[in-house]
Design a protein around this motif. Structure first.
Motif, short mmCIF file in Angstrom:
data_model
loop_
_atom_site.label_atom_id
_atom_site.label_comp_id
_atom_site.label_asym_id
_atom_site.label_seq_id
_atom_site.Cartn_x
_atom_site.Cartn_y
_atom_site.Cartn_z
N ALA A 55 -3.74 5.52 14.94
CA ALA A 55 -3.06 4.07 14.20
C ALA A 55 -3.29 4.44 12.64
N SER A 56 -3.89 5.08 11.82
CA SER A 56 -3.54 5.72 10.52
C SER A 56 -3.85 6.96 10.01
N ALA A 83 -9.60 3.04 14.31
CA ALA A 83 -8.50 3.83 12.70
C ALA A 83 -9.90 4.13 11.66
N ARG A 142 -6.56 -6.22 7.51
CA ARG A 142 -5.97 -5.47 8.12
C ARG A 142 -5.64 -5.64 9.30
N LYS A 193 -4.69 -1.27 10.39
CA LYS A 193 -4.17 -0.58 9.94
C LYS A 193 -3.91 -1.72 9.11
#
Length: 542
Positions: A307-308, A279, A516, A521
């Motif tokens: 993921a982000s 990520a 996170r 995330k």
């Protein structure tokens, strides 16, 4: 500098199931290294033998076609072995977060009607492990329990030692095709993180998910000379797909139990890693700690990100300092998404260009919106069917379901986005995470990206906090860079050129780290708790 535009080119595949593809890989690259964990490395031949041994045990205890096998193991070779063994007997692999609580495991056992569970105790406490086994069997007396810890196995009755079964040295190929799965069978249940409510298990079938993962591997030309660093949890779709794609292409997988920028840079330098994934937070930390005098990243050739949201500024720094080709993936565990390796598209802030009729942007009532308008991102179910375990038909309540009049043919992502005039998809955050400031909706993703561009900011996230008049304040949570200080007035001044006045942060919360999840995330519950703690401490101090 922009890389060439690349399209999704599918492999010419003979295998139509993960079981057949893995068997082919183990036979073809028999003597090549497959998995490294710590200081130990096993070959593809050894991997096949250990999968076969565990699969035969599955058969002996009655695990077969369609049975669900829960795997709570961390990032270790046994997790991959258990995956292959489930496929070999046509069972369904269910990845479970290694940090799952007893309550979460109980729910999953009930929800999936599991036949077996593979446990890896997180501590050496025998009483805790015994109590967990008793609780699980109280709900399902016939549950078969495997434990990856001989100390616990010797002391607890009715438990099978996974260690004994996954250290086999016999020379055996994978099980014959007579008991192997069919292409349409479910290979895995891929559970979401539960950020949209109760976790949902996406039913990943062999044929379409194999095709999709091999197509993704083809975009980066993955092959037997590649060395993959996998720190993302195998219990989640991103980490699992990276490991499986590596193995099906003959590469060597270096499994790390968790992410550490120091350990990753050391592995990259000493093991000549060529493929990395993660990520935005993982890449930010790698770049922060990368020291050309200490680390050799010349072996790196490609990275995968998901993921982000990756900002154009982050991507530009990655391209310049790491010198890698990059595959940006936007999607979900359900197997829907958009991918691109086009640098120009990524540096424009998009996640790629969906194929015609694959994606549309819709209003609240499901009406399609024209190019440029912001709405919810929806995927065409006729192109990528979406099925969740325990749901007989598409839901009618919005998220991941149908809308009145669409016949259940669209999957509603819960994400905001727009498609520009060139056909590029731009993702603009989760609908439910929008901040309502005085009736004006503010996307925290947009504000976070702007905060991250500010000098002196090492990491950041933005959330809404209660305000009795406006409804919500905009709270910028910031991790300052080394030796830097950040104040709310300075931050607002720097952001004024990039953000409308109503989008500027009302509050600043300085933290040592942004909490996170295992896949990188932002853990919103933990972040909100940290902000609340800081606010309470500040109130008491005054």
């Amino acid at each position: 500098m922009c890389g060439p535009r690349r399209t999704l080119a599918l492999h010419r595949m003979t295998a139509t199931t993960f079981h057949a593809a893995l068997a082919d890989a183990c036979a073809r690259w028999r003597d090549r290294p497959a998995i490294t964990h710590g200081d130990a490395t096993m070959t593809y031949g050894e991997l096949a033998a250990r999968i076969s041994t565990l699969a035969r045990t599955y058969q002996r205890v009655g695990i077969g076609r369609g049975d669900r096998v829960l795997c709570q193991l961390g990032n270790c070779p046994e997790h991959v072995i258990s995956l292959g063994a489930a496929w070999a007997v046509s069972a369904i692999h269910v990845g479970v977060d290694h940090a799952a609580t007893a309550r979460e495991l109980e729910w999953l056992v009930d929800h999936t009607d599991a036949s077996a569970v593979l446990l890896q105790p997180r501590t050496g406490n025998l009483d805790n492990t015994g109590e967990l086994v008793r609780r699980l069997r109280a709900r399902r007396p016939a549950l078969t329990v495997f434990v990856l810890d001989d100390r616990h196995v010797r002391a607890l009755a009715g438990i099978i030692s996974l260690s004994d079964l996954t250290t086999a040295s016999s020379d055996r190929a994978l099980l014959p095709a007579s008991i192997a799965p069919a292409p349409e069978d479910t290979a895995m249940l891929l559970f979401t993180s539960g950020t949209t409510g109760t976790p949902k298990g996406s039913m990943a079938d062999h044929a379409s998910f194999l095709e999709g993962w091999q197509a993704t591997a083809a975009m980066l030309n993955l092959g037997p000379d590649d060395i993959h660093l996998v720190h993302l949890p195998l219990a989640h779709a991103f980490g699992l797909s990276m490991a499986v794609m590596a193995l099906l292409s003959g590469g060597r997988v270096i499994l790390e139990e968790s992410f550490s920028s120091e350990a990753s840079l050391r592995r990259i330098s000493t093991d000549r890693v060529s493929i990395i994934s993660g990520a935005p937070a993982h890449y930010i930390l790698l770049l922060r700690d990368l020291d050309p005098d200490l680390h050799d990243g010349s072996s790196l050739r490609a990275g995968v990100g998901s993921a982000s949201t990756f900002t154009p500024e982050q991507l530009a720094e990655m391209f310049e300092r790491l010198g890698i080709e990059f595959l940006l993936m936007y999607g979900s565990s359900e197997g829907v998404g958009v991918l691109t390796t086009d640098r120009e598209d990524m540096l424009c802030g998009s996640v790629g260009r969906p194929a015609p009729n694959e994606v549309r942007i819709v209003a609240d009532d499901g009406t399609p919106l024209p190019a440029g308008d912001v709405g919810e991102i929806a995927f065409n179910r006729t192109i990528a069917p979406v099925r969740h375990w325990g749901e007989e038909s598409p839901r009618a309540d919005g998220y991941a379901g149908s809308r009145p009049g669409d016949g259940g043919s669209w999957y509603y992502s819960g994400d905001l986005g727009r498609i520009d005039a060139a056909g590029r998809l731009h993702v603009m955050g989760r609908i439910k995470h929008l901040i309502d400031r005085g009736g004006l909706k503010v996307d925290p993703t947009e504000v976070t990206a702007a905060v991250l561009r500010c000098a002196g900011v090492a990491d950041a996230a933005v959330i809404g906090t209660p305000n009795p008049v406006l409804g919500e304040n905009i709270c910028a949570c910031v991790v300052p860079a080394a030796s830097a200080t950040v104040s709310l007035s300075d931050l607002r001044h720097r952001l004024a050129a990039d953000l409308a006045h109503h989008k500027l942060p009302d509050e600043l919360c300085v933290l040592a780290a942004i909490p996170r999840t295992a896949v990188g995330k932002v853990d919103l519950d933990a972040l909100r708790a940290a902000v609340a703690d800081r606010q309470r401490a500040s109130t008491h101090a005054h």
